[in-house]
Write an enzyme that holds these catalytic residues in place. Sequence first.
Site, PDB file in Angstrom:
ATOM      1  N   LYS A  13       0.878  -1.299   0.079  1.00  0.00           N
ATOM      2  CA  LYS A  13      -0.020  -0.143   0.139  1.00  0.00           C
ATOM      3  C   LYS A  13       0.801   1.267   0.030  1.00  0.00           C
ATOM      4  O   LYS A  13       0.983   2.180  -0.843  1.00  0.00           O
ATOM      5  CB  LYS A  13      -0.911   0.233   1.388  1.00  0.00           C
ATOM      6  CG  LYS A  13      -2.230  -0.417   1.014  1.00  0.00           C
ATOM      7  CD  LYS A  13      -3.004  -0.026   2.563  1.00  0.00           C
ATOM      8  CE  LYS A  13      -2.181  -0.751   3.654  1.00  0.00           C
ATOM      9  NZ  LYS A  13      -2.251  -0.250   5.084  1.00  0.00           N
ATOM     10  N   ARG A  88     -10.281   2.686   8.162  1.00  0.00           N
ATOM     11  CA  ARG A  88     -10.144   1.056   8.601  1.00  0.00           C
ATOM     12  C   ARG A  88     -11.233   0.578   9.173  1.00  0.00           C
ATOM     13  O   ARG A  88     -11.268  -0.380   9.499  1.00  0.00           O
ATOM     14  CB  ARG A  88      -8.951   1.254   9.512  1.00  0.00           C
ATOM     15  CG  ARG A  88      -7.498   1.430   9.084  1.00  0.00           C
ATOM     16  CD  ARG A  88      -6.997   0.008   8.489  1.00  0.00           C
ATOM     17  NE  ARG A  88      -6.807  -0.835   9.542  1.00  0.00           N
ATOM     18  CZ  ARG A  88      -5.494  -1.099  10.224  1.00  0.00           C
ATOM     19  NH1 ARG A  88      -4.488  -0.048   9.671  1.00  0.00           N
ATOM     20  NH2 ARG A  88      -5.410  -1.914  10.819  1.00  0.00           N
ATOM     21  N   ARG A 122      10.651  -7.106   6.136  1.00  0.00           N
ATOM     22  CA  ARG A 122      10.653  -5.731   5.611  1.00  0.00           C
ATOM     23  C   ARG A 122      11.579  -4.870   6.528  1.00  0.00           C
ATOM     24  O   ARG A 122      11.471  -5.016   7.742  1.00  0.00           O
ATOM     25  CB  ARG A 122       9.255  -5.263   5.233  1.00  0.00           C
ATOM     26  CG  ARG A 122       8.541  -4.525   6.202  1.00  0.00           C
ATOM     27  CD  ARG A 122       7.331  -3.946   5.836  1.00  0.00           C
ATOM     28  NE  ARG A 122       6.559  -3.505   6.938  1.00  0.00           N
ATOM     29  CZ  ARG A 122       5.343  -2.998   6.844  1.00  0.00           C
ATOM     30  NH1 ARG A 122       4.836  -2.863   5.640  1.00  0.00           N
ATOM     31  NH2 ARG A 122       4.575  -2.723   7.903  1.00  0.00           N
ATOM     32  N   ARG A 154      10.741  -2.271  11.715  1.00  0.00           N
ATOM     33  CA  ARG A 154       9.526  -1.390  12.290  1.00  0.00           C
ATOM     34  C   ARG A 154       9.115  -2.139  13.720  1.00  0.00           C
ATOM     35  O   ARG A 154       9.088  -3.360  13.856  1.00  0.00           O
ATOM     36  CB  ARG A 154       8.147  -1.224  11.677  1.00  0.00           C
ATOM     37  CG  ARG A 154       8.260   0.278  10.742  1.00  0.00           C
ATOM     38  CD  ARG A 154       7.093   0.034   9.899  1.00  0.00           C
ATOM     39  NE  ARG A 154       5.896  -0.232  10.628  1.00  0.00           N
ATOM     40  CZ  ARG A 154       4.653  -0.256   9.961  1.00  0.00           C
ATOM     41  NH1 ARG A 154       4.658   0.067   8.724  1.00  0.00           N
ATOM     42  NH2 ARG A 154       3.613  -0.639  10.264  1.00  0.00           N
ATOM     43  N   ARG A 166      -2.592  -7.955  13.949  1.00  0.00           N
ATOM     44  CA  ARG A 166      -3.002  -6.705  13.027  1.00  0.00           C
ATOM     45  C   ARG A 166      -3.404  -7.339  11.726  1.00  0.00           C
ATOM     46  O   ARG A 166      -4.499  -6.701  11.294  1.00  0.00           O
ATOM     47  CB  ARG A 166      -1.819  -6.089  12.516  1.00  0.00           C
ATOM     48  CG  ARG A 166      -1.476  -4.891  13.442  1.00  0.00           C
ATOM     49  CD  ARG A 166       0.020  -4.745  13.552  1.00  0.00           C
ATOM     50  NE  ARG A 166       0.562  -4.151  12.200  1.00  0.00           N
ATOM     51  CZ  ARG A 166       1.910  -4.326  11.793  1.00  0.00           C
ATOM     52  NH1 ARG A 166       2.820  -4.850  12.367  1.00  0.00           N
ATOM     53  NH2 ARG A 166       2.100  -3.591  10.763  1.00  0.00           N
TER      54      ARG A 166
END
Length: 208
Positions: A13, A88, A122, A154, A166
Amino acid sequence: MNIVMMGVQGSGKGTQSKSLSRELDIPHISVGDLFRENVGKGTNLGKRAKEFMDKGELVPDSIVINMIKDRLEHPDVKAGCILDGFPRNGIQLAALEYLRPVEHAVLLELDKETAIERLTNRIECPKCGIIYGMNMPPKNPGVCDKCGGPLTQRSDDLNVEAVEKRIALYHKEIEVLVRYYDWKGVLRHVNAGLPQKEVFERIKRFII
Ligand code: AMP
């Protein structure tokens, strides 16, 4: 033109929104980035958001909606924007339709296993915001191609349990958005498992 980018974490995204923002010359508004910026600066908003972010939970609607409302009042978003990570849920959707109805809602589709694999692999440059992963590794391991700074993972991607939470939360909450945007006739499905460039071409075909 106002566009909502939807997709499970790891679907690309952020990367696709940035490319589209350059192509259309309208700002990319990432809710996650706005929160991380506030966390980094140690603002009150950041402090309140961090406790939810670290647990993999959504930040309360009142905080998110007010933050987006403020951002949408900036003159640079007059001609439109790309919203990444907002709305969301149904409350946020209602708020956005009131503040700024959208012309396109892109749904980046990706299976759970690939999403988890991408998230836990990532790394990003905290300075430039560039995200590297298995599809796009940095030229030198651990170093940003653009600024040469150190890459980090992260904090909310480190804990696999929080990542799974999540993803589950995403699927639960996204359903109402998909049904609404489908009814409105603005929903565009894109297979996010394809190579990054192909995903972008498909998004552009819908939008431009
Ligand atoms: P993301 O970068 O989209 O993975 O978002 C990181 C974290 O920011 C999420 O786990 C949530 O805690 C928070 N967050 C992002 N977008 C929203 C939203 N629309 N509503 C509430 N919390 C959000």
